[in-house]
Write a protein that holds these residues in place. Structure first.
Motif, short mmCIF file in Angstrom:
data_model
loop_
_atom_site.label_atom_id
_atom_site.label_comp_id
_atom_site.label_asym_id
_atom_site.label_seq_id
_atom_site.Cartn_x
_atom_site.Cartn_y
_atom_site.Cartn_z
N UNK A 420 -28.83 16.96 -12.18
CA UNK A 420 -28.91 17.51 -13.54
C UNK A 420 -27.59 17.22 -14.25
N UNK A 421 -27.58 16.35 -15.27
CA UNK A 421 -26.32 16.03 -15.94
C UNK A 421 -25.62 17.28 -16.46
N UNK A 422 -24.39 17.51 -16.03
CA UNK A 422 -23.66 18.72 -16.36
C UNK A 422 -22.18 18.39 -16.55
N UNK A 423 -21.62 18.86 -17.67
CA UNK A 423 -20.19 18.72 -17.92
C UNK A 423 -19.49 20.00 -17.45
N UNK A 424 -18.56 19.86 -16.52
CA UNK A 424 -17.81 21.00 -16.00
C UNK A 424 -16.44 20.99 -16.66
N UNK A 425 -16.22 21.96 -17.56
CA UNK A 425 -14.98 22.05 -18.31
C UNK A 425 -14.05 23.03 -17.61
N UNK A 426 -12.90 22.55 -17.20
CA UNK A 426 -11.94 23.39 -16.48
C UNK A 426 -10.67 23.49 -17.31
N UNK A 427 -10.53 24.60 -18.01
CA UNK A 427 -9.30 24.82 -18.79
C UNK A 427 -8.22 25.33 -17.84
N UNK A 428 -6.96 25.02 -18.19
CA UNK A 428 -5.82 25.33 -17.29
C UNK A 428 -6.13 24.81 -15.89
N UNK A 429 -6.49 23.54 -15.83
CA UNK A 429 -6.99 22.96 -14.57
C UNK A 429 -5.97 23.00 -13.44
N UNK A 430 -4.69 23.07 -13.76
CA UNK A 430 -3.67 23.13 -12.71
C UNK A 430 -3.79 24.40 -11.89
N UNK A 431 -4.48 25.42 -12.42
CA UNK A 431 -4.70 26.66 -11.66
C UNK A 431 -5.95 26.60 -10.79
N UNK A 432 -6.75 25.56 -10.95
CA UNK A 432 -7.99 25.42 -10.19
C UNK A 432 -7.87 24.32 -9.13
N UNK A 433 -7.24 23.23 -9.49
CA UNK A 433 -7.11 22.09 -8.55
C UNK A 433 -5.68 21.57 -8.55
N UNK A 434 -4.75 22.40 -8.06
CA UNK A 434 -3.34 22.02 -8.13
C UNK A 434 -2.97 20.99 -7.07
#
Length: 557
Positions: A420-434
């Motif tokens: 299912x085409x899905x855009x995953x928007x991760x704001x302040x991404x350094x806190x999610x995938x540092x």
């Protein structure tokens, strides 16, 4: 007598200085005149790139568009990539002294005049040819499109607009106006470009949140792409609320009439009909859903991580926990059901497990679903939603934020085969995938994003990562991004890193980011034909989170 000689010497020196001053004034005047007569020409030897020279008075910022016209009336659209000010030696300038003024010089020196060379300042640089311009189209160039001595000037806004409009085969997202154009030229992103991973970065105060909101609004209006927003600062909790017309017009270069605003309002209402905002119960408003997940939605590894259990460091408790979960005999168990099962297990290990839960305060989390209550993951598994905004920043603890993030990311990855085409928007991404996770929950989210970045596209999972510091993002994730939206960035080390990753954008263009104002950006990647400078404008929705007021800094009476 000595005093008389000193006076004559001083007089001579003064006269010589005046002569040299006269020469310098004449020289500067002639240099200015010569600079105005520097040829304004371009040439290309490969039909792909061009070199140029021009007077200093011609405004050609790096990244700007130019039109090039040859002697046989062929026209090209180009973009300036490099620009340098050079000094050229011109003709020799001499000032001959009249005979009667030779007496000014000391005896024994035969000086007939003063000579120097003109130094003429000019612009030199290079660029890329974007296409040949005809009345009907702007077509790609080839190696046959070579020329010499062609005239070069700033491009007309109408020509730039035609180029930026693209082919028209796919939906486009109007996000603002092109920079360095005399007039309005709307920049439109190719919606299909978001089928690649996208990286948005800019330092604090660059307009990053405002600009990301515009991109999300246009994706909602122009496409059917599903969107999930991990919103740690509550910036997008009002994404479904349109601003009043006067506020919308304040943020646009082309104000909307009352009728146009009404039509836009209807379109935006339809586009956001499937948008749901999830917020913690303490801050949820009317129309919001309560942000909760079921303990059983987490993988066994995530569950053990929440309890800070390690199979080697805590073997007895870990084993007891595993057996408790096995005894539940169901998939969709709640936190309350897990606690009850532990309480009815009278082994010493279960008692230690109960003490651990109590000491960690896990039972106090408002995040957990009650038995029979719907979970966020239930919504994710449904096909009816269009956009989900998850207000993770107002959860009580960082651990709760990471549990929600992991529940979403691991579910998407686990169900990737549904495509299912899905855009995953991760704001302040350094806190999610540092680059360097600081605990096991952090490591899980980082590893999952690495997997999505590496293989997600073929399953329809696309990332849009936003941060202030690229160097803090896990490098295997950043290297998989194809699209770049770079806003003001003063860190030279960050710009150097971006230049090595986004090689499709010349380093000279990226370095311009140190000069950007609010909302200015350079775009590169699959959603634009060529690296493009633009200023974001036209935010439609109400912006959520806000900075702490600085009224304390106002002048006292």
């Amino acid at each position: 007598m000595d005093g008389h000689e000193t006076d004559d010497s001083g007089l001579n020196e003064q006269k010589i200085a005046e002569l040299r001053g006269d020469l310098r004034a004449i020289q500067e005047y002639l240099e200015r005149q010569a600079a105005q007569n520097v040829p304004q020409v371009a040439y290309s030897i490969d039909g792909r790139t061009f070199s140029y020279e021009a007077p200093l008075s011609l405004s050609l910022p790096v990244g700007s568009y130019v039109q090039i016209q040859t002697d046989d009336d062929e026209q090209y659209l180009g973009q300036i990539i490099t620009k340098d000010v050079v000094k050229r030696e011109g003709v020799e300038l001499g000032l001959e002294l009249e005979v009667e003024r030779q007496e000014l010089f000391p005896a024994g020196i035969g000086l007939s005049g003063v000579k120097d060379r003109l130094r003429v300042s000019a612009l030199e640089g290079s660029g890329v040819l974007l296409g040949t311009v005809t009345a009907d189209a702007i077509s790609p160039t080839s190696d046959t499109n070579t020329f010499q001595g062609a005239a070069i000037r700033r491009a007309d806004a109408s020509v730039v607009s035609r180029y930026l409009a693209g082919s028209g085969e796919r939906a486009t997202l109007p996000i603002g106006q092109a920079s360095y154009v005399d007039g309005d030229a709307t920049v439109r992103l190719d919606a299909g470009g978001f089928a690649r991973h996208t990286f948005l970065c800019g330092q604090s105060g660059s307009g990053k949140t405002f600009s990301l909101g515009i991109v999300l609004e246009q994706l909602l209006l122009q496409t059917d792409l599903r969107i999930i927003v991990l919103d740690p600062n509550s910036d997008f909790v009002s994404l479904n609320r349109l601003r009043p017309r006067d506020e919308v017009n304040r943020l646009r270069s082309d104000p909307l009439s009352a009728d146009a605003y009404e039509r836009l309002s209807e379109r935006y209402s339809d586009a956001t009909e499937g948008l749901t905002v999830y917020r913690p119960e303490a801050v949820a408003g009317e129309g919001d859903e309560v942000l909760r997940v079921r303990f059983g939605d987490l993988s066994r590894t995530e569950q053990a991580t929440v309890l800070q259990l390690d199979p080697l460091d805590n073997p007895a408790e870990f084993n007891a926990f595993w057996h408790v979960l096995d005894g539940l005999g169901q998939q969709e168990y709640s936190w309350d059901e897990v606690q009850t099962a532990i309480a009815h297990n009278f082994t010493a290990e279960a008692r230690q497990l109960g003490l651990r839960i109590e000491n960690l305060g896990l039972a106090e989390w408002d995040l957990w679903c009650s038995p029979g209550e719907s979970s966020l993951v239930d919504t994710l598994a449904d096909d009816e939603w269009r956009c989900l905004v998850l207000d993770t920043g107002t959860l009580d603890s960082v651990a709760e934020q990471r549990v929600v993030t992991n529940a979403v990311l691991t579910h998407l990855w686990r169900e990737r085969h549904h495509r299912r085409p899905t855009l995953v928007v991760v704001d302040e991404a350094h806190n999610v995938c540092p680059q360097h996770p600081d605990d096991e929950l952090h490591a899980i989210s980082t590893d999952t994003v690495v997997s999505i970045a590496a293989e997600g596209r073929k399953f329809g999972l696309y990332l849009l990562l936003s941060t202030q510091r690229p160097s803090k993002i896990q490098e295997n994730i950043l290297s998989q991004c194809s699209n770049l939206l770079l806003m003001r960035m003063n860190s030279r080390s960050d710009l150097s890193q971006l230049a090595s990753i986004f090689s499709q954008v010349p380093a000279n263009l990226l370095s311009e980011a140190t000069k950007f104002g609010l909302g200015e950006t350079v775009l590169g990647g699959k959603f634009v034909q060529n690296p493009t400078f633009a200023t974001f404008e036209g935010r439609l929705s109400v912006e959520g989170g806000s900075d702490v007021p600085t009224t304390w800094a106002e002048r006292r009476e």
